[in-house]
Design a protein around this motif. Structure first.
Motif, PDB file in Angstrom:
ATOM      1  N   LEU A 237      55.489   8.128 -28.455  1.00 37.33           N
ATOM      2  CA  LEU A 237      54.810   7.125 -27.619  1.00 37.33           C
ATOM      3  C   LEU A 237      55.611   6.734 -26.375  1.00 37.33           C
ATOM      4  N   PRO A 238      56.927   6.471 -26.482  1.00 33.56           N
ATOM      5  CA  PRO A 238      57.676   6.169 -25.257  1.00 33.56           C
ATOM      6  C   PRO A 238      57.682   7.330 -24.256  1.00 33.56           C
ATOM      7  N   LEU A 239      57.673   8.563 -24.736  1.00 34.28           N
ATOM      8  CA  LEU A 239      57.623   9.715 -23.836  1.00 34.28           C
ATOM      9  C   LEU A 239      56.283   9.770 -23.101  1.00 34.28           C
ATOM     10  N   ILE A 240      55.205   9.493 -23.819  1.00 35.02           N
ATOM     11  CA  ILE A 240      53.880   9.448 -23.190  1.00 35.02           C
ATOM     12  C   ILE A 240      53.846   8.348 -22.133  1.00 35.02           C
ATOM     13  N   GLY A 241      54.385   7.158 -22.477  1.00 34.75           N
ATOM     14  CA  GLY A 241      54.456   6.061 -21.511  1.00 34.75           C
ATOM     15  C   GLY A 241      55.301   6.427 -20.310  1.00 34.75           C
ATOM     16  N   TYR A 242      56.438   7.067 -20.559  1.00 37.47           N
ATOM     17  CA  TYR A 242      57.336   7.509 -19.482  1.00 37.47           C
ATOM     18  C   TYR A 242      56.580   8.373 -18.475  1.00 37.47           C
ATOM     19  N   ILE A 243      55.816   9.310 -18.980  1.00 41.06           N
ATOM     20  CA  ILE A 243      55.078  10.236 -18.113  1.00 41.06           C
ATOM     21  C   ILE A 243      53.946   9.507 -17.387  1.00 41.06           C
ATOM     22  N   LEU A 244      53.121   8.765 -18.127  1.00 44.26           N
ATOM     23  CA  LEU A 244      51.965   8.099 -17.518  1.00 44.26           C
ATOM     24  C   LEU A 244      52.370   7.003 -16.532  1.00 44.26           C
ATOM     25  N   PHE A 245      53.318   6.158 -16.940  1.00 40.57           N
ATOM     26  CA  PHE A 245      53.751   5.081 -16.044  1.00 40.57           C
ATOM     27  C   PHE A 245      54.467   5.643 -14.822  1.00 40.57           C
ATOM     28  N   GLY A 246      55.263   6.683 -15.010  1.00 46.86           N
ATOM     29  CA  GLY A 246      55.979   7.292 -13.895  1.00 46.86           C
ATOM     30  C   GLY A 246      55.035   7.913 -12.882  1.00 46.86           C
ATOM     31  N   LEU A 247      54.046   8.664 -13.376  1.00 45.46           N
ATOM     32  CA  LEU A 247      53.088   9.296 -12.460  1.00 45.46           C
ATOM     33  C   LEU A 247      52.229   8.261 -11.745  1.00 45.46           C
ATOM     34  N   THR A 248      51.795   7.242 -12.471  1.00 40.95           N
ATOM     35  CA  THR A 248      50.979   6.188 -11.848  1.00 40.95           C
ATOM     36  C   THR A 248      51.792   5.428 -10.808  1.00 40.95           C
ATOM     37  N   ASN A 249      53.045   5.166 -11.111  1.00 41.24           N
ATOM     38  CA  ASN A 249      53.949   4.501 -10.169  1.00 41.24           C
ATOM     39  C   ASN A 249      54.045   5.293  -8.869  1.00 41.24           C
ATOM     40  N   VAL A 250      54.307   6.580  -8.985  1.00 37.67           N
ATOM     41  CA  VAL A 250      54.460   7.427  -7.795  1.00 37.67           C
ATOM     42  C   VAL A 250      53.148   7.491  -7.009  1.00 37.67           C
ATOM     43  N   TYR A 251      52.040   7.614  -7.712  1.00 39.61           N
ATOM     44  CA  TYR A 251      50.739   7.682  -7.040  1.00 39.61           C
ATOM     45  C   TYR A 251      50.443   6.399  -6.262  1.00 39.61           C
ATOM     46  N   LEU A 252      50.615   5.242  -6.916  1.00 39.22           N
ATOM     47  CA  LEU A 252      50.339   3.970  -6.241  1.00 39.22           C
ATOM     48  C   LEU A 252      51.297   3.725  -5.081  1.00 39.22           C
ATOM     49  N   MET A 253      52.551   4.097  -5.269  1.00 43.66           N
ATOM     50  CA  MET A 253      53.534   3.938  -4.184  1.00 43.66           C
ATOM     51  C   MET A 253      53.150   4.807  -2.997  1.00 43.66           C
ATOM     52  N   SER A 254      52.680   6.019  -3.258  1.00 42.67           N
ATOM     53  CA  SER A 254      52.288   6.904  -2.157  1.00 42.67           C
ATOM     54  C   SER A 254      51.089   6.335  -1.399  1.00 42.67           C
ATOM     55  N   LEU A 255      50.152   5.714  -2.125  1.00 42.51           N
ATOM     56  CA  LEU A 255      49.006   5.094  -1.455  1.00 42.51           C
ATOM     57  C   LEU A 255      49.456   3.927  -0.579  1.00 42.51           C
ATOM     58  N   ALA A 256      50.389   3.131  -1.060  1.00 40.38           N
ATOM     59  CA  ALA A 256      50.887   1.995  -0.276  1.00 40.38           C
ATOM     60  C   ALA A 256      51.604   2.479   0.973  1.00 40.38           C
ATOM     61  N   MET A 257      52.402   3.549   0.845  1.00 34.02           N
ATOM     62  CA  MET A 257      53.206   4.008   1.979  1.00 34.02           C
ATOM     63  C   MET A 257      52.379   4.711   3.049  1.00 34.02           C
ATOM     64  N   LYS A 258      51.141   5.025   2.757  1.00 30.82           N
ATOM     65  CA  LYS A 258      50.260   5.587   3.789  1.00 30.82           C
ATOM     66  C   LYS A 258      49.879   4.532   4.835  1.00 30.82           C
ATOM     67  N   HIS A 259      50.054   3.241   4.453  1.00 27.40           N
ATOM     68  CA  HIS A 259      49.603   2.157   5.335  1.00 27.40           C
ATOM     69  C   HIS A 259      50.704   1.177   5.720  1.00 27.40           C
ATOM     70  N   MET A 260      51.946   1.476   5.359  1.00 22.55           N
ATOM     71  CA  MET A 260      53.040   0.572   5.733  1.00 22.55           C
ATOM     72  C   MET A 260      54.322   1.376   5.852  1.00 22.55           C
ATOM     73  N   PRO A 261      55.283   0.850   6.587  1.00 27.72           N
ATOM     74  CA  PRO A 261      56.564   1.546   6.701  1.00 27.72           C
ATOM     75  C   PRO A 261      57.214   1.710   5.330  1.00 27.72           C
ATOM     76  N   MET A 262      57.826   2.861   5.120  1.00 32.63           N
ATOM     77  CA  MET A 262      58.412   3.108   3.801  1.00 32.63           C
ATOM     78  C   MET A 262      59.571   2.160   3.504  1.00 32.63           C
ATOM     79  N   SER A 263      60.262   1.671   4.507  1.00 32.38           N
ATOM     80  CA  SER A 263      61.353   0.737   4.261  1.00 32.38           C
ATOM     81  C   SER A 263      60.836  -0.568   3.660  1.00 32.38           C
ATOM     82  N   ILE A 264      59.724  -1.070   4.164  1.00 34.18           N
ATOM     83  CA  ILE A 264      59.126  -2.288   3.616  1.00 34.18           C
ATOM     84  C   ILE A 264      58.572  -2.004   2.231  1.00 34.18           C
TER      85      ILE A 264
END
Length: 129
Positions: free
Chosen positions: A50-77
């Motif tokens: 279960l922690p491995l599944i969470g690691y993968i799902l939370f990590g991928l979702t984190n990267v995806y959401l971060m990439s969406l945010a950085m399309k509209h704001m400076p990456m430093s912010i």
């Protein structure tokens, strides 16, 4: 659904907190010892991965959401806000869930991090972020 980049950023920060929690509970030794032949019959095998599944799902979702945010704001912010929220959130979980002890100075500096995140939000609202 067209969300604000700040909503994506907050979502990414929350996913980062859950990712860190899954990493804390990840036990590769337990996963290595899972009996894959009786995996569906033994609840312990599922609990071990279960922690491995969470690691993968939370990590991928984190990267995806971060990439969406950085399309509209400076990456430093984006990075500063993401890191600040994840840091304060994980610290609160350490205190509330794992009963870690913090000094009064730690709380003051966490409040400064929160003030910095709020300051970045307020100061960039007019910049079409």
């Amino acid at each position: 659904m067209n969300m604000s980049p700040w909503a994506y950023l907050i979502g990414a920060s929350i996913m980062e907190i859950f990712w860190m929690l899954s990493l804390k509970y990840l036990d590769m030794g337990a996963i290595k010892n899972v009996s894959w032949r009786s995996f569906w019959d033994d609840q312990a095998g599922f609990i071990a991965i279960l922690p491995l599944i969470g690691y993968i799902l939370f990590g991928l979702t984190n990267v995806y959401l971060m990439s969406l945010a950085m399309k509209h704001m400076p990456m430093s912010i984006a990075f500063g806000v993401w890191f600040g929220i994840a840091l304060v959130g994980s610290t609160l979980i350490d205190v509330l869930w794992f009963e870690s002890k913090l000094t009064a100075q730690s709380y003051i500096f966490m409040a400064l991090i929160i003030a910095g995140v709020i300051g970045l939000k307020v100061s960039t609202d007019g910049a079409n972020l």
